[in-house]
Design a protein around this motif. Structure first.
Motif, PDB file in Angstrom:
ATOM      1  N   UNK A 139      23.805  76.279   8.187  1.00  0.00           N
ATOM      2  CA  UNK A 139      23.856  75.149   9.135  1.00  0.00           C
ATOM      3  C   UNK A 139      24.890  74.122   8.691  1.00  0.00           C
ATOM      4  N   UNK A 140      24.873  73.795   7.389  1.00  0.00           N
ATOM      5  CA  UNK A 140      25.855  72.846   6.860  1.00  0.00           C
ATOM      6  C   UNK A 140      27.265  73.406   7.001  1.00  0.00           C
ATOM      7  N   UNK A 144      31.076  71.811   8.241  1.00  0.00           N
ATOM      8  CA  UNK A 144      32.183  71.488   7.333  1.00  0.00           C
ATOM      9  C   UNK A 144      33.391  72.414   7.480  1.00  0.00           C
ATOM     10  N   UNK A 145      33.217  73.525   8.210  1.00  0.00           N
ATOM     11  CA  UNK A 145      34.352  74.429   8.402  1.00  0.00           C
ATOM     12  C   UNK A 145      35.161  74.027   9.633  1.00  0.00           C
ATOM     13  N   UNK A 152      37.749  82.807  11.127  1.00  0.00           N
ATOM     14  CA  UNK A 152      37.991  83.721  10.001  1.00  0.00           C
ATOM     15  C   UNK A 152      36.681  84.295   9.481  1.00  0.00           C
ATOM     16  N   UNK A 153      35.682  83.422   9.275  1.00  0.00           N
ATOM     17  CA  UNK A 153      34.424  83.901   8.693  1.00  0.00           C
ATOM     18  C   UNK A 153      33.660  84.779   9.678  1.00  0.00           C
ATOM     19  N   UNK A 154      33.831  84.511  10.964  1.00  0.00           N
ATOM     20  CA  UNK A 154      33.188  85.368  11.979  1.00  0.00           C
ATOM     21  C   UNK A 154      33.793  86.768  11.924  1.00  0.00           C
ATOM     22  N   UNK A 184      35.645  79.389   0.573  1.00  0.00           N
ATOM     23  CA  UNK A 184      34.869  79.584  -0.663  1.00  0.00           C
ATOM     24  C   UNK A 184      34.606  78.237  -1.335  1.00  0.00           C
ATOM     25  N   UNK A 185      35.629  77.388  -1.378  1.00  0.00           N
ATOM     26  CA  UNK A 185      35.474  76.065  -2.003  1.00  0.00           C
ATOM     27  C   UNK A 185      34.479  75.211  -1.220  1.00  0.00           C
ATOM     28  N   UNK A 186      34.604  75.211   0.124  1.00  0.00           N
ATOM     29  CA  UNK A 186      33.713  74.388   0.953  1.00  0.00           C
ATOM     30  C   UNK A 186      32.264  74.847   0.873  1.00  0.00           C
ATOM     31  N   UNK A 187      32.066  76.150   0.806  1.00  0.00           N
ATOM     32  CA  UNK A 187      30.705  76.688   0.755  1.00  0.00           C
ATOM     33  C   UNK A 187      30.137  76.701  -0.657  1.00  0.00           C
TER      34      UNK A 187
END
Length: 207
Positions: A139-140, A144-145, A152-154, A184-187
């Motif tokens: 959810x977070x 933030x993305x 990209x992540x989808x 990767x950094x954000x997550x």
């Protein structure tokens, strides 16, 4: 009783896995120490499950999985590996491999992996998932993305390789690698080769 073929070019691990699963009541119908022999056993014996080392002489576990898919063999594949390269992991996902277990955890986790497989559920080593539990919740992550990072992540969750994502978004592969690093950094994921792919697959329903 589900039939199993096991292949590994390390005789000790091969014997250890075979003995362990036999002691648990599983039906081991064949073992092999190289990939070509393993594939021949799968074609001949048509086991329900094949437990394969990724790196073997003559044919890798991934090549066997690919040949099984091409030839419409119904054997379900579990890969065991020392490798944590993301590219290998993504290839395994694209070939509908049911299990992906780190070799050092093979004896601990193989029975659990098979139980998941019998319910048609994929299974990944707990060590991989434990890194993800420490990461940002899905959810977070949505907050933030950026829009592009979400795309990209989808696509990662859809088992696309970096090259395929670059082509789909009409950008260079270098750009995709930068996006992956930012995500990767954000997550707050561990910077291990498979962490992002596993996180994306575990949380794909959120995207």
């Amino acid at each position: 009783m589900n039939s199993i073929v096991i292949a590994d070019d390390h005789p000790l691990l091969l014997r250890g896995l075979s003995d362990f699963l036999t002691s648990k009541g599983f039906n081991i119908i064949g073992v092999a120490e190289d990939g070509q022999s393993a594939y021949n056993l799968i074609v001949k014996l048509k086991p329900d499950i094949a437990i394969l080392d990724i790196r073997m002489p003559h044919k890798t576990g991934l090549e066997i999985a690919e040949d099984c898919q091409k030839n419409k063999l119904s054997t379900k594949i579990i890969l065991i590996t020392f490798d944590q390269e993301e590219e290998l992991y993504e290839q395994a996902r694209s070939l509908n491999v049911y299990g992906y277990i780190l070799k050092e955890l093979a004896i601990e986790e193989i029975e659990i992996c098979i139980q998941h497989l019998l319910k048609n559920e994929p299974y990944f080593s707990k060590e991989i998932e434990s890194h993800l539990k420490k990461s940002t919740s899905s959810d977070d992550a949505l907050n933030i993305l950026t829009k592009t990072e979400k795309k990209v992540i989808k696509l990662i969750a859809a088992n696309k390789t970096s090259q395929e994502i670059a082509e789909e978004l009409s950008v260079s592969i270098k750009t995709i690698h930068k996006h992956r690093s930012h995500i990767i950094a954000k997550l707050k994921l561990d910077n291990k080769p498979m962490s992002l792919s596993v996180w994306a697959n575990l949380n794909k329903e959120q995207f």
